[in-house]
Each structure stands twice: as structure tokens, then as C-alpha cells.
Motif scaffolding. Structure first.
Motif, PDB file in Angstrom:
ATOM      1  N   THR A 159       3.659   2.906  -3.146  1.00  0.00           N
ATOM      2  CA  THR A 159       4.558   4.056  -3.261  1.00  0.00           C
ATOM      3  C   THR A 159       4.951   4.222  -4.735  1.00  0.00           C
ATOM      4  O   THR A 159       4.721   3.329  -5.561  1.00  0.00           O
ATOM      5  CB  THR A 159       5.836   3.839  -2.436  1.00  0.00           C
ATOM      6  N   ALA A 160       5.598   5.333  -5.029  1.00  0.00           N
ATOM      7  CA  ALA A 160       5.998   5.602  -6.418  1.00  0.00           C
ATOM      8  C   ALA A 160       7.003   4.561  -6.907  1.00  0.00           C
ATOM      9  O   ALA A 160       7.073   4.283  -8.106  1.00  0.00           O
ATOM     10  CB  ALA A 160       6.583   7.005  -6.520  1.00  0.00           C
ATOM     11  N   ASP A 161       7.781   3.985  -5.978  1.00  0.00           N
ATOM     12  CA  ASP A 161       8.757   2.966  -6.408  1.00  0.00           C
ATOM     13  C   ASP A 161       8.235   1.546  -6.158  1.00  0.00           C
ATOM     14  O   ASP A 161       9.009   0.605  -5.996  1.00  0.00           O
ATOM     15  CB  ASP A 161      10.127   3.189  -5.732  1.00  0.00           C
ATOM     16  N   HIS A 162       6.883   1.418  -6.128  1.00  0.00           N
ATOM     17  CA  HIS A 162       6.209   0.107  -6.161  1.00  0.00           C
ATOM     18  C   HIS A 162       6.446  -0.735  -4.915  1.00  0.00           C
ATOM     19  O   HIS A 162       6.769  -1.916  -4.995  1.00  0.00           O
ATOM     20  CB  HIS A 162       6.600  -0.673  -7.431  1.00  0.00           C
ATOM     21  N   ARG A 163       6.277  -0.144  -3.786  1.00  0.00           N
ATOM     22  CA  ARG A 163       6.231  -0.871  -2.511  1.00  0.00           C
ATOM     23  C   ARG A 163       4.812  -0.760  -1.976  1.00  0.00           C
ATOM     24  O   ARG A 163       4.060   0.138  -2.394  1.00  0.00           O
ATOM     25  CB  ARG A 163       7.181  -0.225  -1.486  1.00  0.00           C
ATOM     26  N   THR A 202      14.334   7.870   1.733  1.00  0.00           N
ATOM     27  CA  THR A 202      14.110   8.271   0.345  1.00  0.00           C
ATOM     28  C   THR A 202      13.895   9.783   0.200  1.00  0.00           C
ATOM     29  O   THR A 202      13.284  10.239  -0.760  1.00  0.00           O
ATOM     30  CB  THR A 202      12.898   7.514  -0.241  1.00  0.00           C
ATOM     31  N   TYR A 254      10.811   4.584   5.767  1.00  0.00           N
ATOM     32  CA  TYR A 254      10.968   4.641   4.306  1.00  0.00           C
ATOM     33  C   TYR A 254      11.157   6.087   3.861  1.00  0.00           C
ATOM     34  O   TYR A 254      11.947   6.388   2.956  1.00  0.00           O
ATOM     35  CB  TYR A 254       9.720   4.040   3.660  1.00  0.00           C
ATOM     36  N   ASP A 273       5.982  12.951  -5.347  1.00  0.00           N
ATOM     37  CA  ASP A 273       5.305  11.733  -5.844  1.00  0.00           C
ATOM     38  C   ASP A 273       3.779  11.789  -5.720  1.00  0.00           C
ATOM     39  O   ASP A 273       3.142  10.797  -5.328  1.00  0.00           O
ATOM     40  CB  ASP A 273       5.788  10.477  -5.089  1.00  0.00           C
ATOM     41  N   GLU A 287       6.744  -4.058 -10.816  1.00  0.00           N
ATOM     42  CA  GLU A 287       5.751  -3.005 -11.064  1.00  0.00           C
ATOM     43  C   GLU A 287       4.373  -3.581 -11.395  1.00  0.00           C
ATOM     44  O   GLU A 287       3.349  -3.115 -10.892  1.00  0.00           O
ATOM     45  CB  GLU A 287       6.234  -2.079 -12.191  1.00  0.00           C
ATOM     46  N   HIS A 290       4.501  11.604  -0.844  1.00  0.00           N
ATOM     47  CA  HIS A 290       5.626  11.350   0.070  1.00  0.00           C
ATOM     48  C   HIS A 290       5.634  12.520   1.064  1.00  0.00           C
ATOM     49  O   HIS A 290       6.064  13.632   0.716  1.00  0.00           O
ATOM     50  CB  HIS A 290       6.915  11.333  -0.750  1.00  0.00           C
ATOM     51  N   VAL A 301      10.685  -3.546  -2.558  1.00  0.00           N
ATOM     52  CA  VAL A 301      10.187  -3.150  -3.884  1.00  0.00           C
ATOM     53  C   VAL A 301       9.554  -4.371  -4.562  1.00  0.00           C
ATOM     54  O   VAL A 301      10.106  -5.472  -4.527  1.00  0.00           O
ATOM     55  CB  VAL A 301      11.345  -2.602  -4.750  1.00  0.00           C
TER      56      VAL A 301
END
Ligand SMILES: Cc1cc2nc3c(=O)[nH]c(=O)nc-3n(C[C@H](O)[C@H](O)[C@H](O)COP(=O)(O)OP(=O)(O)OC[C@H]3O[C@@H](n4cnc5c(N)ncnc54)[C@H](O)[C@@H]3O)c2cc1C
Length: 407
Positions: free
Chosen positions: A301-305, A19, A15, A126, A275, A189, A272
Motif C-alpha cells: 500500500t502507499a503507507d507501506h503495508r 483510510t 483497511y 494512491d 519503508e 485504493h 505498517v
């Protein structure tokens, strides 16, 4: 058995690699070059030391066999947590109560150093504050509470207790009995942080070579390194050498190799999530570790995983069906994610010492010669924050020792 460092499949399915923006590969070292300090390894330990040394006016060259952050620094769980991998009592037994307090305080300073570097060098990694330590049984809950009492009493470090009835407010999982929360620890991250640190080091004047493997060195009053890259061999002459190659140093420093053991650990990252659904899993968005000996460590994670780590392997062979087995682990904690796919799965090696205390030191570069080789290793799976302070401490140690001919 030698480590399989040629297999990139575990890294490429990461990941973090997907990213982060690496930019073009830096050139390898060519010809004969000179510097004050040569650093082997562009992970967080080597880069932190390089930055600190350059800020003190030294000419520093970093040699990286692969790419910046290729090792543990670009693959880890991203959890920056108080303390060392070993219990403070280990330090206390060997060095006394004052040294144990100092060691604890250094680990807290390490957390603050991350914040300072993110701000000062404008690194977008992040950062999210908060760490939850969660016990998986009443017995382990009592042990965790006793540990927190000791930390508060001896090191004046506050930790919020989470009683069994309060656990549902902190995590949407039936696996946990009770816990502790620390707002000063957190997660980020790690590859973006490592790449940002490399850029900061270069801005401070550090010369960074990628695709450059150090194949040998000869010592004396100064050190000469032989390197190999795609464009051929090179030589680097340095007054000091810092070995920060983690488990990958292997034959380069046999005297260090026996002090650490490579242990594989693995991470999966989900698709993902919506949220709100992601926030419901861990409302504080903290990083989480359970209290098991082979622990699970996970975080949003910041992108909602959901980024979920665990397992250990004492074999150096990459495990089969990694994504599927890590998914099973994630579902044991969050069965409500059974409709969610795992998008990435990767692994890496941690450098474990016998007692899990870090292993920093100095060596002579030739028999009977000056102790001009320094090393940082043995973070034992707890190096994301500590590498920062380790780099600063080794820079201070080098800076405090006058160069030959100048004293
Ligand atoms: C899967 C995983 C999860 C983890 N999770 C966490 C976590 O959540 N929190 C935490 O605190 N810690 C965690 N860790 C541990 C943490 O990542 C490490 O302690 C830390 O990154 C070590 O940094 P380093 O600079 O010493 O080593 P590395 O980042 O491994 O860097 C060493 C570098 O040296 C280079 N090198 C080696 N030999 C040579 C040579 N001869 N010539 C040129 N270059 C060479 C390698 O290519 C490598 O890039 C985890 C580790 C792993 C693998």
C-alpha cells in the motif's frame, strides 16, 4: 442460501474503511421522484454509468441500499489489470478474432480511463503503476510465457518476460519460477476511487441516495421502482433502469441471479512496515497475482503495508479466524514477515459467470414491453478497471437509442 449482507464485521475491519473519508451519509429517497435513468447500486459500475449519463445530459438517480462502495468496489484487492477474467480464447471461440481483439482493447482503454478520471476529478487514490504475473512452477511459467506470446502476437500488447534468474530482482520470495510485468496495469485504493467517482457524479448532477433499498419494480414504457429506507418508503419513476447491484440484487432480478454465482474472497492487511523493508519485498511496488487457479493477489500500500488477498469460499457463511488464516497465506509467500501483525482482515463476494466472461445486456421491463432495463454484472473478480468502461458503454447504448416519443 441467501447472502449474509447484514454482517458488517467484514467491512468494518477493512483497511480501506480505516483510510478513507466518507463524509456524512447521504439522505434516502423520500416521496415520489422522477428521472431519466434510475441506477441500482453505487459501486463502480453504477457510478461510472451515472457519471457518463449525466455528462450526456440525462437526469440520473442512483439508489444504494447501504453506502457508496459498500459492495465489492470498496473492498477489493485494488488491482487494475489488463484483460478479462476469462482467457481471450473464450471470446474468440464465441465471437471471432476481431471481437476478441476489440474486447482486449476495451480492457486497456479501461486502464487509461482510470488515469483520466483520477486526473480530471482530482481523486487521490494512491495510484501505483505496475503489475507482475508470477508463475509458481516451471510448467505454469511455460504456460504464462505462451499466453504472453499470444497476447503480443494477436493484440500487439507488449509484456515484459521475467526469466527464472531475474525473479529475485522483482520479488523477495522463493515461491515463484518466472513471470511477466506490465507497466500499464497497476493498483490503487479502491474505496477512495469509488468515493471520488461518486463525488464526480454528483458534481455532474447525479442524485445519489444512500440507505435506500430497491425492493421491487414494475415496467412498461417507463419503470417504477419501490424503495425502502430508514425514513420510510419511496417511489422513483424512470424512463430507463440500470441494474448494477452485483450479487446483492438477489430477488430483485431473478432472471439475472442464475447467471452469476457469489464467491467469497478475502484480504488481510499488515501493520505498517519500515519503508525500506516494504520496498525490498516488491522493489517495483507492482501489484502481484500468482498463476494458481485459487490465486493469491497482493500489493504494497502507499503507507507501506502488505495487502494480501486470496482464498475462495463457495459458502455464503463468513469464515472463522480470517485474519490468522490470511496471515498464514501471506507468510507462505513472505516468511520474513512473521514478526509483522495483521491489522485488518475482511472479505467480499465476486460475481462469477460460468465462463468468467462479463455479462452485460438488456431486458424488457414487462413481458413484451420495450428493452428498457440494462444490466452490468459478472465481472468475475476482474472488475476494478472494466466497470469504468462498462459504465461508459451502457451510457453510450442508452444515448444511442432515441427516447420514446422523440424519434
Ligand atoms: C475481496 C475482493 C477482491 C477483489 N479484488 C479485485 C481486484 O484486485 N481487481 C479487480 O479488478 N477486481 C477485484 N474484485 C472485483 C471487483 O471489486 C468488482 O468486479 C467490482 O467492484 C464490481 O463493481 P459493481 O459496481 O458491479 O458491484 P458492487 O461494488 O458490489 O456494487 C453493487 C452495489 O449495489 C448495491 N445494491 C444491490 N442491490 C441493491 C438494491 N436492491 N437496492 C439498492 N442497492 C443495491 C449494493 O449495496 C452494492 O453497494 C474483487 C472483489 C472482492 C469482493
Amino acid at each position: 442460501m441467501p447472502l449474509d449482507t447484514t454482517s458488517d464485521s467484514l467491512t468494518r475491519d477493512s483497511y480501506y474503511e480505516a483510510t478513507a473519508c466518507r463524509g456524512p451519509q447521504r439522505p434516502g429517497l423520500q416521496g415520489a421522484q422522477h428521472c431519466d435513468v434510475a441506477v441500482v447500486g453505487a459501486g463502480l459500475a453504477g457510478l461510472s454509468a451515472a457519471l457518463e449519463l449525466a455528462q450526456r445530459g440525462y437526469r440520473v438517480a442512483v439508489l444504494e441500499a447501504r453506502q457508496v462502495g459498500w459492495g465489492a468496489s470498496g473492498r477489493n484487492g485494488g488491482q487494475a489489470i489488463h484483460g478479462l477474467a476469462c482467457d481471450p480464447s473464450i471470446i474468440e471461440q464465441q465471437l471471432g478474432a476481431d471481437a476478441a481483439k476489440l474486447a482486449w482493447d476495451i480492457t486497456i482503454e479501461a486502464l487509461d480511463l482510470i488515469q483520466q478520471r483520477l486526473t480530471r476529478h482530482h481523486i487521490d487514490a494512491d495510484w501505483q503503476g505496475g503489475y507482475l504475473g508470477l508463475a509458481t512452477s516451471a510448467r505454469k511459467g511455460a504456460e504464462l510465457a505462451r499466453w504472453a506470446d499470444t497476447i503480443e502476437a494477436r493484440y500487439s500488447y507488449p509484456l515484459q518476460r521475467i526469466a527464472p534468474a531475474e525473479v529475485p530482482q522483482w520479488i523477495e520470495s522463493g515461491r515463484f519460477h518466472s513471470g511477466i510485468h506490465d507497466p500499464r496495469s497497476g493498483h490503487l485504493h479502491p474505496l477512495r476511487y469509488t468515493l471520488g467517482l461518486a463525488q464526480a457524479a454528483e458534481s455532474a448532477g447525479v442524485q445519489l441516495y444512500e440507505g435506500t433499498t430497491v425492493t421491487g419494480w414494475q415496467g412498461g414504457a417507463s419503470v417504477t421502482l419501490q424503495t425502502q429506507s430508514a425514513t420510510g418508503g419511496g417511489t422513483l419513476h424512470a424512463k430507463r433502469l440500470l441494474l448494477a447491484g452485483n450479487v446483492y440484487l438477489q430477488g430483485l432480478a431473478p432472471q439475472l441471479r442464475s447467471r452469476i454465482m457469489p464467491v467469497g474472497t478475502y484480504i488481510a492487511c499488515s501493520d505498517v512496515l519500515d519503508e525500506r523493508r516494504c520496498r525490498a519485498l516488491i522493489p517495483s511496488r507492482s501489484a502481484v497475482c500468482d498463476t494458481n487457479f485459487v490465486l493469491d493477489y497482493f500489493r504494497p500500500t502507499a503507507d507501506h503495508r502488505m495487502l494480501y488477498g486470496g482464498r475462495v469460499s463457495y459458502s455464503t457463511v463468513s469464515p472463522m479466524n480470517l485474519a490468522a488464516s490470511m496471515r498464514q497465506r501471506m507468510l507462505a509467500t513472505f516468511p520474513q514477515l512473521r514478526d509483522v501483525a495483521v491489522k485488518y482482515a475482511w472479505g467480499g463476494y465476486v460475481d462469477i459467470t460460468m465462463n468468467r466472461a462479463p455479462d452485460f445486456g438488456r431486458l424488457p421491463s414487462s413481458p413484451g414491453g420495450p428493452d428498457n432495463v440494462y444490466y452490468l454484472q459478472g465481472f468475475s473478480g476482474h472488475g476494478l478497471a472494466l466497470t469504468g468502461m462498462a459504465g461508459r458503454l451502457v451510457a453510450e447504448a442508452m444515448d444511442g437509442w432515441a427516447w420514446p416519443g422523440t424519434d
